[in-house]
Design an enzyme around this catalytic site. Sequence first.
Site, PDB file in Angstrom:
ATOM      1  N   GLY A   1       7.423   5.273   7.825  1.00 22.58           N
ATOM      2  CA  GLY A   1       6.542   6.423   7.979  1.00 22.58           C
ATOM      3  C   GLY A   1       6.801   7.116   9.302  1.00 22.58           C
ATOM      4  O   GLY A   1       7.873   6.973   9.889  1.00 22.58           O
ATOM      5  N   SER A   2       5.784   7.830   9.773  1.00 28.79           N
ATOM      6  CA  SER A   2       5.960   8.612  10.992  1.00 28.79           C
ATOM      7  C   SER A   2       5.966   7.711  12.226  1.00 28.79           C
ATOM      8  O   SER A   2       5.425   6.598  12.199  1.00 28.79           O
ATOM      9  CB  SER A   2       4.818   9.623  11.111  1.00 28.79           C
ATOM     10  OG  SER A   2       3.589   8.923  11.252  1.00 28.79           O
TER      11      SER A   2
ATOM     12  N   CYS B   1      13.799  10.969   6.539  1.00 29.65           N
ATOM     13  CA  CYS B   1      13.866  10.578   7.950  1.00 29.65           C
ATOM     14  C   CYS B   1      15.268  10.800   8.495  1.00 29.65           C
ATOM     15  O   CYS B   1      15.450  10.907   9.695  1.00 29.65           O
ATOM     16  CB  CYS B   1      13.444   9.126   8.082  1.00 29.65           C
ATOM     17  SG  CYS B   1      14.225   8.079   6.875  1.00 29.65           S
TER      18      CYS B   1
ATOM     19  N   LYS C   1       0.852  -1.193   0.000  1.00 29.91           N
ATOM     20  CA  LYS C   1       0.000   0.000   0.000  1.00 29.91           C
ATOM     21  C   LYS C   1       0.888   1.244   0.000  1.00 29.91           C
ATOM     22  O   LYS C   1       1.544   1.564   0.976  1.00 29.91           O
ATOM     23  CB  LYS C   1      -0.905   0.052   1.230  1.00 29.91           C
ATOM     24  CG  LYS C   1      -1.951   1.175   1.071  1.00 29.91           C
ATOM     25  CD  LYS C   1      -2.549   1.638   2.364  1.00 29.91           C
ATOM     26  CE  LYS C   1      -1.832   2.795   3.000  1.00 29.91           C
ATOM     27  NZ  LYS C   1      -1.818   4.045   2.223  1.00 29.91           N
TER      28      LYS C   1
ATOM     29  N   GLY D   1       3.674   4.530  13.209  1.00 29.05           N
ATOM     30  CA  GLY D   1       4.443   3.325  13.543  1.00 29.05           C
ATOM     31  C   GLY D   1       4.013   2.722  14.868  1.00 29.05           C
ATOM     32  O   GLY D   1       3.909   1.506  15.018  1.00 29.05           O
TER      33      GLY D   1
ATOM     34  N   GLU E   1      10.323  15.965  15.227  1.00 29.65           N
ATOM     35  CA  GLU E   1      10.658  15.887  13.805  1.00 29.65           C
ATOM     36  C   GLU E   1       9.770  16.848  13.012  1.00 29.65           C
ATOM     37  O   GLU E   1       8.552  16.771  13.082  1.00 29.65           O
ATOM     38  CB  GLU E   1      10.445  14.464  13.304  1.00 29.65           C
ATOM     39  CG  GLU E   1      10.927  14.287  11.874  1.00 29.65           C
ATOM     40  CD  GLU E   1      10.810  12.851  11.394  1.00 29.65           C
ATOM     41  OE1 GLU E   1       9.780  12.215  11.661  1.00 29.65           O
ATOM     42  OE2 GLU E   1      11.752  12.377  10.737  1.00 29.65           O
TER      43      GLU E   1
ATOM     44  N   GLU F   1      10.455   1.600  10.125  1.00 32.59           N
ATOM     45  CA  GLU F   1      11.499   2.600   9.891  1.00 32.59           C
ATOM     46  C   GLU F   1      10.819   3.952  10.055  1.00 32.59           C
ATOM     47  O   GLU F   1      10.008   4.341   9.225  1.00 32.59           O
ATOM     48  CB  GLU F   1      12.102   2.378   8.502  1.00 32.59           C
ATOM     49  CG  GLU F   1      13.470   2.964   8.375  1.00 32.59           C
ATOM     50  CD  GLU F   1      13.410   4.381   7.856  1.00 32.59           C
ATOM     51  OE1 GLU F   1      13.409   5.308   8.701  1.00 32.59           O
ATOM     52  OE2 GLU F   1      13.329   4.563   6.643  1.00 32.59           O
TER      53      GLU F   1
HETATM   54  P1  ADP Z   1       2.675  10.968   6.929  1.00 34.22           P
HETATM   55  O1  ADP Z   1       1.853  11.500   8.074  1.00 34.22           O
HETATM   56  O2  ADP Z   1       3.963  11.627   6.806  1.00 34.22           O
HETATM   57  O3  ADP Z   1       1.926  10.823   5.648  1.00 34.22           O
HETATM   58  P2  ADP Z   1       2.281   8.293   7.852  1.00 34.22           P
HETATM   59  O4  ADP Z   1       3.162   7.560   8.780  1.00 34.22           O
HETATM   60  O5  ADP Z   1       0.941   8.684   8.357  1.00 34.22           O
HETATM   61  O6  ADP Z   1       3.111   9.521   7.356  1.00 34.22           O
HETATM   62  O7  ADP Z   1       2.076   7.483   6.508  1.00 34.22           O
HETATM   63  C1  ADP Z   1       2.902   6.465   6.047  1.00 34.22           C
HETATM   64  C2  ADP Z   1       2.054   5.350   5.475  1.00 34.22           C
HETATM   65  O8  ADP Z   1       1.273   4.799   6.523  1.00 34.22           O
HETATM   66  C3  ADP Z   1       1.061   5.793   4.407  1.00 34.22           C
HETATM   67  O9  ADP Z   1       0.978   4.791   3.407  1.00 34.22           O
HETATM   68  C4  ADP Z   1      -0.235   5.901   5.184  1.00 34.22           C
HETATM   69  O10 ADP Z   1      -1.388   5.743   4.396  1.00 34.22           O
HETATM   70  C5  ADP Z   1      -0.089   4.755   6.143  1.00 34.22           C
HETATM   71  N1  ADP Z   1      -0.921   4.870   7.360  1.00 34.22           N
HETATM   72  C6  ADP Z   1      -1.313   6.000   7.994  1.00 34.22           C
HETATM   73  N2  ADP Z   1      -2.066   5.707   9.076  1.00 34.22           N
HETATM   74  C7  ADP Z   1      -2.163   4.361   9.139  1.00 34.22           C
HETATM   75  C8  ADP Z   1      -2.795   3.435  10.033  1.00 34.22           C
HETATM   76  N3  ADP Z   1      -3.485   3.833  11.087  1.00 34.22           N
HETATM   77  N4  ADP Z   1      -2.663   2.119   9.765  1.00 34.22           N
HETATM   78  C9  ADP Z   1      -1.956   1.678   8.718  1.00 34.22           C
HETATM   79  N5  ADP Z   1      -1.342   2.496   7.847  1.00 34.22           N
HETATM   80  C10 ADP Z   1      -1.420   3.824   8.045  1.00 34.22           C
END
Ligand code: ADP
Length: 492
Positions: free
Chosen positions: A228-229, A284, A175, A233, A385, A250
């Site tokens: 991601g964030s 990151c 995804k 995470g 961050e 990560e």
């Molecule tokens: P940002 O806020 O910088 O977009 P995220 O960590 O939210 O970073 O996003 C990284 C990935 O995680 C994206 O593909 C996002 O759709 C997905 N994501 C965001 N929230 C969730 C969640 N609750 N469960 C699973 N995946 C998520």
Amino acid sequence: MKKYQMYVGGEWISPKSGEWFESFNPFTGEPWALIARGNAQDADQAIRTAHTAFTEGPWPQMTASQRGQILRKLGDLIAKNADRLAEFEVLDNGKLIAEMRGQLNYVPQWYYYFGGLADKVQGEVIPLDKKGYFNFTRYEPLGVVAAITPWNSPLLLTAWKLAPALAAGNTIVLKPSEFTSVSTLEFVKLIEEAGFPAGVVNVVTGFGKEVGMPMVEHALTRKIAFTGSDTTGRIINEAAARNFKKVGLELGGKSPNIVFDDANIEDAVNGAVSGIFAATGQTCIAGSRLLIQQSIHDAFVEKLLALAKTAKMGNPLSLDTQVGPVTTRPQYEKVLSYIDIAKNEGAKLRLGGGPATRPECGKGWFVEPTVFTGVDNRMRIAQEEVFGPVLSIIPFKDEDEALRIANDVRFGLGAGVWTRDIGRAIRMSERIQSGTVWVNTYRAVSYMSPFGGYKDSGVGRENGAQAIYEYLQLKSVWINTGAATGNPFVMR
Ligand code: ADP
């Protein structure tokens, strides 16, 4: 506008919701593609398809060498399409075309490296303490891997997960970020041509809560590979733990870039500027805290400001642009709010400090390269961050103080040390709490070198030979070669 379906079981499918959402070009602020809004049912279909591909059909029948060959073919196809894929990434994330071309031309190496590694994974014969048994180990794939990726380097970070996961024999549901789905959907067109059987690699698109979380919670996903964030995470880690899933996370960083007075100053200035302003600070590993030894602090700051001021902003598709827009509207607003936080905390603004209004920036989401001096490490601007072009400069007296400041954050992803003293370089690299330490360089990564976080920056390692074991599980096999299997009810 081009409309993108999802890729499941080798077919292009429309979302069960019947809904589509827009993907925006951060340079123009305009939508340019339509993406399928997947939901839990779409995730379920993709995961079941991947599970069938894992348990039946040609994929589990292949030898590791055959899998490796397909991975290397995929690498060749990416190499052939690198420039085209790079352009899709720029249209979605606004990063510079030069950087994205560089990345996409490097991505094939992950598929070559892990393709080559696929048939070099081997178990051991255990010299057992018991007579009459032969005991050996074998590494086996986990099953369906859910890979969830962010918007800053979509296909590079996909490769970090896909290449070892596929080399290990798993199947995948991927995804991409809802902000940058197009390059992944264009990339997946190469999967069939490379020779992967249908269902081995699947892509669902949509939002984190609607399709990402159902992937994390699904009974058939055995590992979640996420970049991601740290906020997301943590949510993923908690949800995955409920079903004992493996995770690779990560996450974020607040990386210190530390300049000692014996450094090659010109190199250090270049490293500090690229550490924070490359990719508009949206990495990151951004060197977002610049620690400068007091004795050279003022002169160094002047040189850094002089260089940072020359940055050309504008269309990320132009080869001479040096700083592009922020990728997403929410991120743009977040960066600006952190600039206000820093001002209110008493940090001294030395450059930038707001939206870029230069004519070449048009209606894009641009933030001026921003530099604060006089930052105290306890300020929020030094602890949290930002993920944008905002540099916090912190002075230090000596090695001990530099280390104290460097380690005084909850993150631990990267760190830079600039010095000509080899002893100091080694001492610092031993004591800094981060997954990567760069000495007299910054931001270097390779498919061969492990990458990952200490502390809140993550779990697990990507890249390097051991990364394949993050996608394998170990089985112990016992064979009786002559031990008596006595009657269990007769005491001996
Ligand atoms: P940002 O806020 O910088 O977009 P995220 O960590 O939210 O970073 O996003 C990284 C990935 O995680 C994206 O593909 C996002 O759709 C997905 N994501 C965001 N929230 C969730 C969640 N609750 N469960 C699973 N995946 C998520």
